[in-house]
Design an enzyme around this catalytic site. Structure first.
Site, PDB file in Angstrom:
ATOM      1  N   ALA A 153       5.483   4.630  -7.635  1.00 57.70           N
ATOM      2  CA  ALA A 153       5.158   3.415  -8.394  1.00 57.70           C
ATOM      3  C   ALA A 153       6.329   2.967  -9.267  1.00 57.70           C
ATOM      4  O   ALA A 153       6.481   1.768  -9.535  1.00 57.70           O
ATOM      5  CB  ALA A 153       3.911   3.634  -9.250  1.00 57.70           C
ATOM      6  N   GLY A 175      -7.386   7.211   4.278  1.00 62.36           N
ATOM      7  CA  GLY A 175      -6.619   6.185   3.590  1.00 62.36           C
ATOM      8  C   GLY A 175      -6.101   5.211   4.617  1.00 62.36           C
ATOM      9  O   GLY A 175      -5.815   5.598   5.750  1.00 62.36           O
ATOM     10  N   CYS A 214       8.892   1.527  -6.046  1.00 62.06           N
ATOM     11  CA  CYS A 214       8.461   0.534  -5.062  1.00 62.06           C
ATOM     12  C   CYS A 214       7.681  -0.596  -5.733  1.00 62.06           C
ATOM     13  O   CYS A 214       6.674  -0.346  -6.389  1.00 62.06           O
ATOM     14  CB  CYS A 214       7.589   1.204  -3.999  1.00 62.06           C
ATOM     15  SG  CYS A 214       6.947   0.061  -2.760  1.00 62.06           S
ATOM     16  N   LYS A 267      -8.256   2.269  -1.581  1.00 60.14           N
ATOM     17  CA  LYS A 267      -7.787   2.425  -0.214  1.00 60.14           C
ATOM     18  C   LYS A 267      -7.930   3.851   0.296  1.00 60.14           C
ATOM     19  O   LYS A 267      -7.560   4.152   1.426  1.00 60.14           O
ATOM     20  CB  LYS A 267      -6.334   1.995  -0.110  1.00 60.14           C
ATOM     21  CG  LYS A 267      -6.104   0.556  -0.554  1.00 60.14           C
ATOM     22  CD  LYS A 267      -4.638   0.244  -0.557  1.00 60.14           C
ATOM     23  CE  LYS A 267      -4.263  -0.512  -1.786  1.00 60.14           C
ATOM     24  NZ  LYS A 267      -2.847  -0.633  -1.967  1.00 60.14           N
ATOM     25  N   SER A 302       3.978   0.693   2.536  1.00 60.48           N
ATOM     26  CA  SER A 302       5.311   0.251   2.117  1.00 60.48           C
ATOM     27  C   SER A 302       5.971   1.204   1.129  1.00 60.48           C
ATOM     28  O   SER A 302       7.187   1.347   1.118  1.00 60.48           O
ATOM     29  CB  SER A 302       5.240  -1.159   1.530  1.00 60.48           C
ATOM     30  OG  SER A 302       4.221  -1.242   0.568  1.00 60.48           O
ATOM     31  N   THR A 309       0.837  -1.194   0.000  1.00 61.68           N
ATOM     32  CA  THR A 309       0.000   0.000   0.000  1.00 61.68           C
ATOM     33  C   THR A 309       0.866   1.236   0.000  1.00 61.68           C
ATOM     34  O   THR A 309       1.905   1.262   0.657  1.00 61.68           O
ATOM     35  CB  THR A 309      -0.897   0.042   1.257  1.00 61.68           C
ATOM     36  OG1 THR A 309      -1.753  -1.085   1.253  1.00 61.68           O
ATOM     37  CG2 THR A 309      -1.733   1.296   1.315  1.00 61.68           C
TER      38      THR A 309
END
Length: 184
Positions: free
Chosen positions: A162, A51, A165, A39, A130, A6
């Site tokens: 993005a 969130g 990670c 989320k 994360s 997430t």
């Protein structure tokens, strides 16, 4: 195996708050189970965005409890957050939950941690999950060195996260809460 993966990011500007979350849910260290999870959500008469990150069932439990606190305290974000944190610290069941919340209204961003802490970021930028450190670093740079809107900052910072990670994808959901024109 634990479901994880997430990235949630919030940025406060003079016009309000923008919050973004990616859509990836990861099982263990290597399997992307879902790509379009939502989320980040609007709650309390569309005046609050929330969130969540962590173990899915735990995050939903905290989400529901926070929403109930928000209703109980008439939409007062700070009071609802503090009261949830008190419950979180006192309740043996809640203390075992492995989740975090990022909550915001038009003028506040608060991070609610698994230790029952309520933390307001110094600079109006906060991230969890994360991929949070990547999104946070990118957002801080964009806030300091561009004139972008809050929405544009969270979109671009999440895109950068993005790219870096493996637990963050590019299916971004953004919600904003704007301050009223009269500044109240």
């Amino acid at each position: 195996m634990e479901l994880r993966g997430t990235t949630i990011l919030a940025v406060k500007t003079d016009t309000g708050v923008a919050m973004a979350g990616d859509g990836q849910v990861t099982l263990g260290q290597s399997v992307a189970m879902k790509h379009g999870a939502r989320k980040v959500r609007r709650i309390y008469k569309d005046k609050v965005v929330i969130g969540f990150a962590g173990a899915t069932a735990d995050a939903f439990t905290l989400f529901e409890r926070f929403e109930a606190k928000l209703e109980e305290f008439g939409g007062n974000l700070v009071r609802a957050s503090v009261e949830l944190a008190k419950d979180w610290r006192k309740d043996k069941y809640l203390r075992r939950l492995e989740a975090m919340l990022l909550v915001a209204d038009a003028g506040n961003i608060l991070l609610l941690s698994g230790n029952g802490d309520v933390i307001e970021p110094d600079d109006g930028v906060a991230a969890i999950g994360s991929g949070g450190p990547y999104a946070l670093a990118a957002a801080r740079a964009l806030v300091r060195h561009t004139g972008l809107s809050g929405r544009e900052i969270v979109e671009r910072a999440m895109a950068i996260a993005a790219e870096i990670c493996v637990f963050t994808n590019d299916r971004i959901v953004v919600e904003t809460v704007e301050r009223p024109a009269d500044g109240l």
